[in-house]
Design an enzyme around this catalytic site. Sequence first.
Site, mmCIF file in Angstrom:
data_model
loop_
_atom_site.group_PDB
_atom_site.id
_atom_site.type_symbol
_atom_site.label_atom_id
_atom_site.label_comp_id
_atom_site.label_asym_id
_atom_site.label_seq_id
_atom_site.Cartn_x
_atom_site.Cartn_y
_atom_site.Cartn_z
ATOM 1 N N CYS A 1 0.796 -1.217 0.000
ATOM 2 C CA CYS A 1 0.000 0.000 0.000
ATOM 3 C C CYS A 1 0.836 1.278 0.000
ATOM 4 O O CYS A 1 0.322 2.365 -0.262
ATOM 5 C CB CYS A 1 -0.946 0.018 1.201
ATOM 6 S SG CYS A 1 -2.095 -1.376 1.228
ATOM 7 N N HIS B 1 -3.094 7.096 2.283
ATOM 8 C CA HIS B 1 -3.605 5.812 1.815
ATOM 9 C C HIS B 1 -4.962 5.583 2.457
ATOM 10 O O HIS B 1 -5.157 5.809 3.656
ATOM 11 C CB HIS B 1 -2.635 4.699 2.191
ATOM 12 C CG HIS B 1 -3.194 3.332 2.037
ATOM 13 N ND1 HIS B 1 -3.806 2.901 0.879
ATOM 14 C CD2 HIS B 1 -3.257 2.284 2.915
ATOM 15 C CE1 HIS B 1 -4.213 1.656 1.039
ATOM 16 N NE2 HIS B 1 -3.898 1.261 2.261
ATOM 17 N N ASN C 1 -10.284 0.228 0.050
ATOM 18 C CA ASN C 1 -8.824 0.178 0.080
ATOM 19 C C ASN C 1 -8.336 -0.355 -1.266
ATOM 20 O O ASN C 1 -8.563 -1.524 -1.591
ATOM 21 C CB ASN C 1 -8.369 -0.727 1.228
ATOM 22 C CG ASN C 1 -6.860 -0.814 1.376
ATOM 23 O OD1 ASN C 1 -6.115 -0.546 0.444
ATOM 24 N ND2 ASN C 1 -6.417 -1.212 2.546
#
Length: 338
Positions: free
Chosen positions: A120, A265, A295
Amino acid sequence: MDFERSVATIRSLLIGTGSYVPDFVLTNDILEELVDTNDEWIVKRTGIRERRIGPGMTTWQMGVEAGRKALQSAKVPPEEIDMLILSTCTPDTYSPTVSGYVQEALGLKKAAAVDINACCTGFCYASDIADCYIKAGKAKTILVVSAETLHRITDYTDRGTCVLFGDAAGAAVYRACEDENEQAGILSSFMAADGSGADYLYMEALPVEEDPLHSDRKFSEKNRFLKMQGAAVVRFTASAVPHAIDMALQRAGLTAADVDWVVPHQANLRILQIIAQKFGIPNEKIYVNMDRYGNTSSASIPLCLDEMNDKGLLKKGQVIVCTGFGGGLTYGAFVLRL
């Protein structure tokens, strides 16, 4: 070119953004039919209401769409790209690289092409690598693409993970600027990792079938699915992310009061609230779109940047902090002045 002078004076300007999301919207209501969960539980724990998935789409196809839009946004022809850096934790192939397919499809004939996997945090790592190449004088214009097809590694019988992830791609174009009067560009960065938490968030790589030379390794169809210890990841990010932002701001000679936007993020709304409280940053300065996309791993930050660009929220002179965190455990932040 004098090397020391080049590092001090060359800045990596963000000159274009791009993104792509699949058409299919996977809502919380649909997930209620697949697993023991409900909309109220998902929204309360994560802040996510829906996410996009692209069954049948490859990672490279989504990367091409985001990269094409970024080139158009930057008004840069493909032949001017010196390097393509593609971040993904869901490659279509381990060899050749996903970036090779994207390079060919976009016509980046003279560009070097490489994949990285920092999960990520991938867009932050890739942007930092791009900045290093530009500052060293080894590249003038670099395309960064982050593309993820997370539905392919998601177990839709595991309510702890399947409610979180979606597919997306985002991209950015960075260009060298040697004007000593220009104050824009990537001002600083801080990248780090803590491998002691590697097992908190992982999926198995090849081979996932029985190893003919190692009979103790047994095959399970779920080996390919992402596995996560959610509470441990949240504890890690609660300290790691503020530290990364602190370090990046210190290296830029700035404070939280100088920041116009934090683009994090998009993992969990609670983590973003921790960032806001730690730095005393108003919630309206922290860009959030996880309610619509979930996500999307390394694609989440460039997806946000492109959405902000399309909305006219990005203005000349603004200071933006981008911060990522995820599997590895990797984390990092960079400070960008538009």
